[in-house]
Design an enzyme around this catalytic site. Structure first.
Site, PDB file in Angstrom:
ATOM      1  N   CYS A 122      -1.972   8.432   4.190  1.00  0.00           N
ATOM      2  CA  CYS A 122      -2.012   8.114   2.760  1.00  0.00           C
ATOM      3  C   CYS A 122      -3.399   8.359   2.190  1.00  0.00           C
ATOM      4  O   CYS A 122      -3.563   8.485   0.976  1.00  0.00           O
ATOM      5  CB  CYS A 122      -1.575   6.670   2.520  1.00  0.00           C
ATOM      6  SG  CYS A 122      -2.248   5.486   3.683  1.00  0.00           S
ATOM      7  N   GLU A 162       0.891  -1.168   0.000  1.00  0.00           N
ATOM      8  CA  GLU A 162       0.000   0.000   0.000  1.00  0.00           C
ATOM      9  C   GLU A 162       0.918   1.203   0.000  1.00  0.00           C
ATOM     10  O   GLU A 162       1.762   1.353   0.879  1.00  0.00           O
ATOM     11  CB  GLU A 162      -0.924  -0.018   1.222  1.00  0.00           C
ATOM     12  CG  GLU A 162      -2.040   1.022   1.160  1.00  0.00           C
ATOM     13  CD  GLU A 162      -1.686   2.283   1.903  1.00  0.00           C
ATOM     14  OE1 GLU A 162      -1.533   3.328   1.225  1.00  0.00           O
ATOM     15  OE2 GLU A 162      -1.560   2.240   3.128  1.00  0.00           O
TER      16      GLU A 162
END
Length: 542
Positions: free
Chosen positions: A326, A292
Site C-alpha cells: 500500500c 488502513e
C-alpha cells in the site's frame, strides 16, 4: 503482596541477510524445500477447536499456480455466528487477566518467531504470497516480532496514564476493553499485518473474530498456530476464513460488534463504514472503525535532487514485492533537467531485475498474488500501450503460463490526469510525469491534487528550502512522508504507519495511537471523606 511489573524494553528485531554461506540461508532453503512438498489442511478455529467444514478451496503458489500448498476449509454462516459467540463468551475471563499475563503470551510469541518459528513463517510467506527471502524477512519475521514487542510497550504506557487526584480523593482510569468482539479483516500482502490486526486488540483484553485473506491462507494458518503455542487461550482469537461478503454480513448484524480492525481496499472499507452506519440502532455500543486502505504513493523530485538515490528509490519503492505494498511508489514527478539521467539509471537497474520463483534467491521479484490481480495490472499496461501520450519506457511484458508474472514496468505520462498515474494499480507499474524545471510550486500542487489518497510520499532534494516547501504544501498528501528516501519500509516504533484522505483513519499501526482505539476507559473517583450536608459556605448569613 502483588508487585508492579515492568515489561522488557522493546527493540527492533535485527534483519538477517540470507547471504551465501550464512546459516540462516541454509536453514531457510531447507524449510522451503520441506514446506513446498507438504500439502497441509487448514481448518476453521473457533474456541480453540479445529473445525473442518468440508467446504474447501486450494491455496497455490502465485509463481507456480499448478502447485497446491494447502486445502483450506471455509466457515459458513453458522460457524461465523459461533465464532462471534465464542469471542463474547471468552471476553469476561480474558479481560480479567492482569495485563502482564496477557502481555507474556505475545512476548513469548515474539521470541518463538525470533527463533524456531522464523523459517516456518518466512517460508509460508515466500511460497504462498510470492515474497523473496528479504521481503519475507522484513515482514513475516521482523515486523511481526516488532509489533508483538512494541505493542506490549505501548500498552504499558497506555495503562500507566492516570489522572491527577486532589486532596481527600483518589482518581484513576480503568482501561477497559471494548464491550463485545472486534472483527479483524487482514490483507494478503503483509503477514505482519495479518498478525497485528487481531493481536493488538487482544492484548488489551478484547476478543476477536479474524477473517484472513483467502490469498494468504498458509501464513495466516501458521500465525494462528504460533499464537496457540505461545499460550493464547481458546476463544480469544477465532479464525474464520470464508466468503468475505458472507462473513461480514453475519458479523455486522451481530449486536455485540464492538470494532473493526481493517486493512484492505478503500472501496471495501467504505462499504463496511456504510453498513455499520445503517445498522447503528442494533449495536450495544458505537463500533470503533480503524482502517488502513489504498494508496497512490508519490515521489517528487526537485531539480537539485541526487539522481542516483532518486533512481534507486524508484526501483526499490516501486518494484519490491511486485509493487503490492500500500506504500509502493506508484507515481513519480521528475524535472526535465534530471529526466534523461534518471531514466537511464532506472532502466539500467530494471534490466538487471530477475523475476521468478522465490526459492531462487537471485530473483528480485516474484509473481503477483492471483489471476485477478494479474488481469487488473496487465489491463493498465494495455491501456499504456494503446493510449497517446503514454510511453512504456521499460518493461510491459507479462505471462501467466506457469505463474502470474508481470515484469517491472515504467510508463512516461504526459497527461498528469491520466488514470494510470491517478488510480491505484497495486502492481509493478510506475508512472512518471516529467515537469518543466521551473515549475516546482505548480508540481507540488499537482502532487497534492493528483488523487484521493494520502498514505505515503517522498521528496528528493538537496535544497533545504525546497524540502521545507514540499513538507508544507504536501502536509495532508501523506501520513508517512519521507525526505530523500523511498516511501516504503516503515519500521514499528520508528515510523508509525497510516494515512488519511481515502487511505484510512490514520490510527498509526506500530504506535500507542492504534492501541488507544481498543480501550473504553472508565474513570473511578474515590472520596475518602464524603460530604454530609448539601449546604455550601456561601449560603451562610453574614
Amino acid at each position: 503482596m502483588a508487585s508492579i511489573s515492568q515489561a522488557p524494553a522493546p527493540f527492533n528485531e535485527p534483519i538477517q541477510s540470507y547471504a551465501p554461506g550464512t546459516p540462516e540461508r541454509r536453514t531457510l532453503k531447507e524449510t522451503l524445500e520441506r514446506m513446498s512438498g507438504d500439502r497441509i489442511e487448514i481448518p476453521v478455529v473457533i474456541e480453540g477447536k479445529e473445525i473442518r467444514t468440508g467446504d474447501t478451496a486450494e491455496a497455490v503458489m502465485p509463481h507456480d499456480h499448478s502447485h497446491v500448498l494447502a486445502t483450506w476449509h471455509a466457515a459458513g454462516r453458522e460457524e461465523v455466528k459461533k465464532a462471534a459467540e465464542a469471542a463474547v463468551a471468552a471476553q469476561k475471563d480474558w479481560a480479567s487477566w492482569k495485563w502482564e499475563e496477557r502481555a507474556a503470551i505475545f512476548l513469548r510469541a515474539a521470541e518463538l518467531l525470533s527463533g524456531s518459528w522464523r523459517d516456518v513463517l518466512n517460508s509460508a510467506t515466500m511460497l504462498g504470497q510470492s515474497k523473496t527471502a528479504h521481503q519475507a524477512e522484513i515482514d513475516s519475521a521482523c515486523e511481526l516480532i516488532d509489533f508483538l514487542r512494541f505493542n506490549v510497550h505501548f500498552a504499558e504506557r497506555l495503562i500507566s496514564e492516570q489522572p491527577e487526584s486532589d486532596v481527600g480523593m483518589w482518581n484513576r482510569l480503568d482501561h477497559r476493553p471494548l464491550e463485545g468482539f472486534v472483527y479483524a479483516v487482514t490483507p494478503f500482502n503483509f503477514t505482519a499485518i495479518a498478525g497485528n490486526l487481531p493481536t493488538a486488540p487482544a492484548l488489551l483484553g478484547n476478543t476477536v473474530v479474524w477473517k484472513p485473506s483467502i490469498s494468504a491462507m498458509p501464513s495466516a494458518h501458521w500465525v494462528m498456530k504460533l499464537l496457540e503455542e505461545a499460550g493464547l487461550p481458546p476463544g480469544v482469537i477465532n479464525f474464520v476464513p470464508g466468503d468475505p461478503e458472507m462473513v461480514t454480513d453475519v458479523l455486522l448484524n451481530d449486536p455485540n460488534l464492538a470494532g473493526i480492525h481493517f486493512t484492505g481496499s478503500t472501496t471495501v472499507f467504505r462499504s463496511l463504514w456504510q453498513q455499520v452506519a445503517n445498522r447503528m440502532d442494533r449495536y450495544r455500543t458505537y463500533p470503533r472503525l480503524v482502517g488502513e486502505t489504498g494508496g497512490k504513493d508519490f515521489i517528487v523530485a526537485h531539480p537539485s535532487a541526487d539522481v542516483e538515490t532518486l533512481a534507486t528509490a524508484i526501483v526499490r519503492g516501486g518494484f519490491e514485492y511486485q509493487g503490492q505494498k500500500c506504500s509502493a511508489a506508484s507515481r513519480v514527478y521528475v524535472p526535465d533537467n534530471l529526466w534523461p539521467e534518471v531514466r537511464n539509471l532506472v532502466v539500467g537497474m530494471m534490466e538487471r531485475i530477475r523475476v521468478g520463483h522465490t526459492a531462487d534467491f537471485r530473483n528480485f521479484m516474484g509473481a503477483v498474488i492471483n489471476e485477478g490481480a494479474y488481469r487488473r495490472i496487465t489491463g493498465y499496461i494495455e491501456h499504456a500501450k494503446r493510449t497517446d501520450g503514454l510511453e512504456i519506457v521499460a518493461g510491459g511484458n507479462a505471462s501467466d503460463e506457469t505463474g502470474w508474472f508481470v515484469d517491472p514496468t515504467l510508463v512516461k505520462v504526459d497527461d498528469p490526469s491520466d488514470k494510470i498515474i491517478c488510480e491505484e494499480i497495486f502492481g509493478p507499474v510506475v508512472s512518471v510525469h516529467v515537469y518543466p524545471e521551473g515549475q516546482w510550486q505548480e508540481t507540488l500542487r499537482l502532487v497534492d491534487e493528483g488523487g484521493p489518497y494520502g498514505l505515503t510520499g517522498a521528496v528528493f532534494s538537496n535544497d533545504r528550502a525546497a524540502v521545507r516547501e514540499a513538507t508544507e504544501v504536501l502536509r495532508n498528501a501523506a501520513g508517512n512522508f519521507y525526505i530523500n528516501d523511498k516511501p516504503t519500509g516503515a519500521v514499528v516504533g520508528q515510523q508509525p504507519f497510516g494515512g488519511g484522505r481515502a487511505s484510512g483513519t490514520n490510527d498509526k499501526a506500530g504506535s500507542i495511537l492504534n492501541l488507544m482505539r481498543w480501550i473504553s476507559p472508565r474513570v473511578i473517583k474515590e472520596t475518602f471523606e464524603p460530604a454530609r450536608s448539601f449546604e455550601y459556605p456561601f449560603m451562610e448569613e453574614e
